[in-house]
Each structure stands twice: as C-alpha cells, then as structure tokens.
Design an enzyme around this catalytic site. Structure first.
Site, PDB file in Angstrom:
ATOM      1  CE  LYS A 121      -4.012  -2.137   2.228  1.00  0.00           C
ATOM      2  NZ  LYS A 121      -5.060  -1.964   3.264  1.00  0.00           N
ATOM      3  CE1 TYR A 181      -9.553  -2.900   0.034  1.00  0.00           C
ATOM      4  CE2 TYR A 181      -8.685  -0.971  -1.074  1.00  0.00           C
ATOM      5  CZ  TYR A 181      -8.495  -2.086  -0.286  1.00  0.00           C
ATOM      6  OH  TYR A 181      -7.248  -2.395   0.199  1.00  0.00           O
ATOM      7  CG  ASN A 220      -3.700  -2.234   6.737  1.00  0.00           C
ATOM      8  OD1 ASN A 220      -3.577  -1.886   5.577  1.00  0.00           O
ATOM      9  ND2 ASN A 220      -4.654  -3.056   7.136  1.00  0.00           N
ATOM     10  CG  HIS A 229      -5.647  -6.241   0.008  1.00  0.00           C
ATOM     11  ND1 HIS A 229      -6.814  -6.302   0.717  1.00  0.00           N
ATOM     12  CD2 HIS A 229      -5.772  -7.113  -1.033  1.00  0.00           C
ATOM     13  CE1 HIS A 229      -7.632  -7.169   0.110  1.00  0.00           C
ATOM     14  NE2 HIS A 229      -7.026  -7.667  -0.943  1.00  0.00           N
ATOM     15  CD  GLU A 281      -8.973  -9.409  -3.400  1.00  0.00           C
ATOM     16  OE1 GLU A 281      -7.818  -9.744  -3.058  1.00  0.00           O
ATOM     17  OE2 GLU A 281      -9.846  -9.051  -2.594  1.00  0.00           O
TER      18      GLU A 281
HETATM   19  P1  CMP Z   1      -7.644  -4.401   3.431  1.00  0.00           P
HETATM   20  O1  CMP Z   1      -7.244  -5.813   3.701  1.00  0.00           O
HETATM   21  O2  CMP Z   1      -6.960  -3.723   2.328  1.00  0.00           O
HETATM   22  O3  CMP Z   1      -9.229  -4.368   3.182  1.00  0.00           O
HETATM   23  C1  CMP Z   1     -10.041  -3.296   3.548  1.00  0.00           C
HETATM   24  C2  CMP Z   1      -9.284  -2.250   4.282  1.00  0.00           C
HETATM   25  O4  CMP Z   1     -10.076  -1.327   4.977  1.00  0.00           O
HETATM   26  C3  CMP Z   1      -8.440  -2.901   5.356  1.00  0.00           C
HETATM   27  O5  CMP Z   1      -7.376  -3.576   4.752  1.00  0.00           O
HETATM   28  C4  CMP Z   1      -8.088  -1.716   6.228  1.00  0.00           C
HETATM   29  O6  CMP Z   1      -6.890  -1.094   5.825  1.00  0.00           O
HETATM   30  C5  CMP Z   1      -9.254  -0.800   5.983  1.00  0.00           C
HETATM   31  N1  CMP Z   1     -10.035  -0.678   7.204  1.00  0.00           N
HETATM   32  C6  CMP Z   1     -10.640  -1.633   7.884  1.00  0.00           C
HETATM   33  N2  CMP Z   1     -11.282  -1.147   8.951  1.00  0.00           N
HETATM   34  C7  CMP Z   1     -11.063   0.180   8.943  1.00  0.00           C
HETATM   35  C8  CMP Z   1     -11.441   1.230   9.781  1.00  0.00           C
HETATM   36  N3  CMP Z   1     -12.196   1.030  10.869  1.00  0.00           N
HETATM   37  N4  CMP Z   1     -11.019   2.457   9.446  1.00  0.00           N
HETATM   38  C9  CMP Z   1     -10.267   2.662   8.350  1.00  0.00           C
HETATM   39  N5  CMP Z   1      -9.882   1.684   7.514  1.00  0.00           N
HETATM   40  C10 CMP Z   1     -10.264   0.457   7.813  1.00  0.00           C
END
Ligand code: CMP
Length: 140
Positions: A11, A51, A114, A117, A128
């Site tokens: 990311k 998403y 984070n 993904h 995906e």
């Molecule tokens: P990802 O696995 O990319 O899939 C969806 C993403 O939404 C997840 O990782 C997080 O980075 C993001 N996400 C999930 N919960 C929250 C939240 N409460 N606030 C902001 N981002 C979120």
C-alpha cells in the site's frame, strides 16, 4: 496441501517509505513466490471497484482516498496454501493487534495505513488477481 495463488497489494504508506523490498522479503521468507508484480498509481475508479464490497462502510471514502494517495505494488503470490500463508505473515488488520514477526507489526502505521492487503479466500484471490492482471503477465 496444494500450491495456490493469492493477491497482494503493497500500500501507499509502504511505497512512500521505500519498503517495497522489505515487505517482499518477508513474503518470500514466508514461502511465497512473486509470480507477477507491477507498481501502479490506482485511479479512483479502480480503488472504488476493487473495494466495492466495503462501499457501505463508514471508512470507504477514506480508504479509497488513501489507496490513491501514492503508488502501490500489486502482486500475485504463489505457494503452499498461499491465501493463509500470506494472511499469517501480514498479521492482523489493525497493527495494534498484529503478532510479532508479521509485516503489519513491523511496518503498519494504522488500521488504514496498514502496509499490505491480501486476499481472504481462494475465490476472492481469483477475482482480485483478474482485476489487475492478464494471465500472460503471470509467470510462475
Ligand atoms: P484491506 O485488507 O486492504 O481491506 C479493507 C481495508 O479497509 C483494510 O485492509 C483496512 O486497511 C481498511 N479498514 C478496515 N477497517 C477500517 C477502519 N475502521 N477504518 C479505516 N480503515 C479500515
């Protein structure tokens, strides 16, 4: 156990900090092989489409804005039970809950930023992978 494929995104928070190699090293050390990889700038439409399953969530707009805030590296990973192997090495979505030795424990900044993904099932991995790659771009 069978050799399967999963889909990964490094990311914008990680590419911004020049962590593409460090993250990929952890994926490889977890037994995963990068069989396709490209660095792209996602468009808003791509991020919204990718998403779409989260579009009713309160964080959807922020998630899309974050994912287009800089380049990402999309990858296809191959290995024994690849979806689980990748999820194990990624760690929990929220880095506060991530175990030692995981990518998110090492590098993630927040639940949104984070670092990685990873697909959550074989079915979603296929969807995906197909979203970002043509079959001739994947060389195992
Ligand atoms: P990802 O696995 O990319 O899939 C969806 C993403 O939404 C997840 O990782 C997080 O980075 C993001 N996400 C999930 N919960 C929250 C939240 N409460 N606030 C902001 N981002 C979120």
């Amino acid at each position: 156990m069978a050799v399967t494929r999963t889909f990964s995104i490094i990311k914008p928070d990680a590419t911004r900090r020049n962590l593409t190699g460090a993250v990929t090293k952890m994926l490889e050390e977890a037994g995963l092989r990068v069989v396709a990889s490209k660095r792209i700038q996602m468009t808003k439409e791509q991020a919204e489409g990718f998403y779409a399953v989260h579009k009713e969530r309160p964080f959807f707009g922020e998630l899309v804005d974050f994912m287009i805030s800089g380049p990402v590296v999309v990858q296809v990973l191959e290995g024994e039970n690849a979806v689980k192997a990748n999820r194990d090495v990624m760690g929990a979505t929220n880095p506060a809950d991530a175990d030692e030795g995981t990518i998110r424990k090492a590098y993630a900044e927040s639940i949104e930023a984070n670092s990685v993904h990873g697909s959550d099932s074989d079915e979603n991995a296929k969807i995906e992978i197909d979203f970002f790659f043509n079959e001739d771009e994947i060389v195992g």
